[in-house]
Design a protein around this motif. Structure first.
Motif, short mmCIF file in Angstrom:
data_model
loop_
_atom_site.label_atom_id
_atom_site.label_comp_id
_atom_site.label_asym_id
_atom_site.label_seq_id
_atom_site.Cartn_x
_atom_site.Cartn_y
_atom_site.Cartn_z
N GLU A 266 38.50 69.70 25.68
CA GLU A 266 38.68 68.25 25.77
C GLU A 266 40.14 67.89 26.10
O GLU A 266 40.40 66.96 26.86
CB GLU A 266 38.25 67.58 24.47
N ALA A 269 40.57 68.47 29.62
CA ALA A 269 39.96 67.37 30.38
C ALA A 269 40.87 66.15 30.39
O ALA A 269 41.02 65.48 31.42
CB ALA A 269 38.60 67.02 29.78
N LEU A 285 34.19 68.87 30.36
CA LEU A 285 33.47 68.17 29.29
C LEU A 285 32.00 68.54 29.29
O LEU A 285 31.38 68.70 28.23
CB LEU A 285 33.65 66.66 29.46
N SER A 288 31.73 72.00 27.80
CA SER A 288 31.99 71.92 26.36
C SER A 288 30.77 71.40 25.61
O SER A 288 30.40 71.93 24.56
CB SER A 288 33.20 71.02 26.11
N ARG A 303 27.58 64.74 22.24
CA ARG A 303 28.91 64.96 22.82
C ARG A 303 29.04 64.23 24.15
O ARG A 303 30.07 63.65 24.47
CB ARG A 303 29.16 66.45 23.03
N ARG A 304 27.99 64.29 24.94
CA ARG A 304 28.04 63.64 26.24
C ARG A 304 28.18 62.12 26.10
O ARG A 304 28.84 61.48 26.92
CB ARG A 304 26.80 63.98 27.06
N PHE A 307 31.86 61.73 25.47
CA PHE A 307 32.65 62.06 26.65
C PHE A 307 32.48 61.01 27.75
O PHE A 307 33.42 60.70 28.48
CB PHE A 307 32.24 63.43 27.19
#
Length: 612
Positions: A266, A269, A285, A288, A303-304, A307
């Motif tokens: 991250e 990113a 991302l 990850s 997580r998405r 992100f």
């Protein structure tokens, strides 16, 4: 030949380590055999990486055994030699930044042997080594071992820019030479902006993001200490032959390592976004998020969602591809989430908003397509999320649906556009049934502001007394919003609504003859000028530009009013205001705004030319 290739896994793994942190192993002056020896010595201290070296050995041997390496003659023998020769370059690979493409290009650039640099041999080398690099760079154990060094690498050049960044964040940009500002912007991926005002805005934003990135990296030692403590506890449990505790602790170690690797990805990113490399940030991302699938099935989707918000905010600031990849991230998350779940509903809402923001920055059929899809997403949510089940989320969706319908309606002429704006009004009123002033004053004011904009647009399209009545109702909605959105408490929101109220005054003034109409137009001009005291170009460039364009429209309205005896002064003021707006509206990131403001500028110029 295969015995020779058996050394290549060790070379490649240690070479990647040297790319990130040259202090790991000194190879810049090593001969080939010395490089192999140094690699073996370093890897002997890293048992977690032995499997990776073995995998690369096998993969390399399998790759160069393929028929495609039959020619040119001797290429199977040359490839291991080329790997050794390009590997022993130490810190010259530091700039590779763990990017397989960048690293392979730098490796090829170091080759000097006449046989090595033949185009067909370089092509074969790239074909064989690039996938091995990419695979190694995604290995969890390697990333965990190198994690602290990766973080240090991210801020390698910070010392060169620290002074300039400090000046930017403290409002001293005037003391930075223009050439230094251009060079600094280039480092952040911006190569087209050359004027100081635009550079000041761009670099000011980047300075904020830089400080946030630095804070993330500063927190790394504490995070790594937690992992070290867990490993020490596991070693103690092994010594006590407490195997259940070993399993429990190693499970925690596994998750902690995974989490640390995710933090590293991250931060990388964020660094990519800081440099304007949206594609790389998205890839990091995405990878990850996927890494958590084996630990917790819904986690990659969650997580998405997070992100996507990061990418969305970057897109709001800079435009470009960030909004597009945010929508892609959300689409992938929705595929993994249970339909109807809370996260699924949030994902649908956020995707609709991301699509609408893309549409705002587009023009023509593409914009229409994006808005239509956004409306569809909002309605999908409303089919599942009823007022009775979840009144808050339902009202959020109604408000957002109103925003999208209004945006659609303002871009479509005739009855269809009018119907869409009418649907927007209904959606806002539905939201206000839940968003009361007592229960949710901030959201109530937001929806009142939105309702005022829809009513004002209806009024601008409606003739005679009914149109004036709609404009008056719009002004009432704006004043309601301003009772909460005060200048002292909510400056940004106050400026937005004050700007909208000025539009309503302007539209009323256009339709009102004589002194009353003149006074309404003057009030609109005064309101816009007040708004510009809050909407500062350096802080809110898009809001500033929109208000400048609205100011231009109000000046044109004064020039056209029945009380105006000399249209040249207001038209000259209008031209100045719209040209101000066009210093922010650019054809690449804000094509719709740019096209609209450009048409207005050309019309004003033509009228001034005619007067002369």
């Amino acid at each position: 030949m295969l015995n020779k290739a058996a050394k290549n896994g060790k070379l490649l793994v240690t070479g990647i380590a040297a790319c990130v942190d040259p202090s790991i192993v000194i190879l810049s002056a090593a001969a080939a055999d010395g490089a192999v020896h140094a690699s073996e010595e370093w890897l002997s201290t890293k048992p977690d990486l032995q499997h990776l070296a073995t995998q690369i050995d096998k993969a390399f041997a399998t790759e160069i055994a393929k028929p495609s390496y039959n020619k040119p003659d001797g290429i199977r023998i040359l490839l291991p030699q080329m790997l050794e020769a390009s590997f022993a370059i130490g810190d010259t690979l530091t700039e590779g930044n763990l990017d397989a493409g960048l690293i392979i290009e730098k490796m090829k650039a170091t080759l000097t042997d006449p046989e090595h640099i033949k185009p067909e041999n370089l092509d074969a080398f790239d074909r064989a080594v690039r996938p091995l690099l990419a695979s190694a760079l995604n290995d969890r154990d390697l990333v965990a071992v190198l994690n602290p060094a990766i973080q240090r690498k991210l801020l390698k050049d910070a010392s060169e820019t620290k002074a300039a960044m400090r000046k930017l964040t403290t409002g001293q940009s005037d003391s930075i030479p223009l050439n230094d500002m251009i060079k600094l912007a280039s480092g952040f991926g911006e190569h087209t902006v050359k004027d100081r005002p635009s550079l000041t805005i761009f670099l000011g934003k980047k300075a904020e993001e830089y400080e946030a990135l630095k804070a993330q990296v500063d927190a790394i030692p504490e995070n790594m200490q937690r992992l070290a403590n867990l490993k020490a506890a596991a070693q103690d449990a092994i010594a006590r032959v407490d195997l259940d505790e070993v399993e429990n602790l190693m499970s925690m170690v596994h998750e902690a390592e995974l989490e640390e690797a995710a933090k590293s990805a991250e931060i990388r990113a964020d660094n990519a976004l800081l440099r304007g490399d949206t594609a790389k940030a998205y890839a990091l991302l995405n990878s990850s998020a996927d890494s958590f699938g084996a630990v917790d099935k819904p986690e990659p989707a969650r997580r998405r969602l997070r992100f996507a918000h990061k990418l969305f905010q970057h897109g709001l600031r800079y435009g470009g591809d960030s909004l597009v990849v945010a929508a892609s991230m959300l689409t992938r998350a929705l595929e993994l989430l249970e339909e109807g779940s809370y996260d699924w509903l949030k994902g649908q809402i956020n995707l609709a908003v991301a699509l609408q923001e893309q549409a705002i920055r587009a023009d023509g059929p593409k914009s229409d397509e994006l808005l239509t899809e956004a409306v569809t997403r909002h309605r999908i949510v409303l089919e599942v999320c009823t007022r009775e089940k979840n009144p808050v989320l339902w009202s959020v969706t109604q408000n957002n649906l109103g925003n999208t319908l209004q945006r659609q309606g303002t871009r479509i002429e005739g009855t269809m556009g009018a119907n869409l704006v009418a649907q927007a009004v209904d959606a806002y009123r539905a939201a206000l049934e839940v968003r009361t002033r007592d229960a949710e004053p901030i959201r109530w004011a937001m929806t009142q502001n939105n309702l005022g904009a829809a009513l004002a647009y209806q009024g601008s399209r409606t003739e005679a007394a009914e149109g004036l009545n709609l404009l008056a109702r719009a002004a009432t909605a704006y004043r309601e919003a301003l009772s909460v959105r005060t200048r002292d408490a909510n400056l940004v929101q106050w400026a937005e609504t004050k700007n909208n109220l000025a539009i309503a005054f302007k539209d009323q003034g256009v339709r009102t003859l004589g002194a009353n109409g003149k006074d309404l137009l003057a009030t609109a001009i005064t309101s816009y000028q007040t708004v510009l005291e809050a909407r500062i170009r350096d802080v809110d460039p898009i809001g500033w530009a929109e208000t400048q364009e609205n100011l231009a429209l109000a000046q044109v309205a004064i020039a056209d009013h029945d009380t105006c005896t000399n249209p040249k002064p207001p038209l000259t003021a209008a031209l100045e205001a719209v040209e101000n707006a066009l210093t922010v509206f650019d054809p690449e990131h804000l094509s719709y705004n740019y096209a609209k403001a450009s048409r207005l500028r050309d019309e004003i110029r033509a009228r001034l030319d005619a007067l002369q």
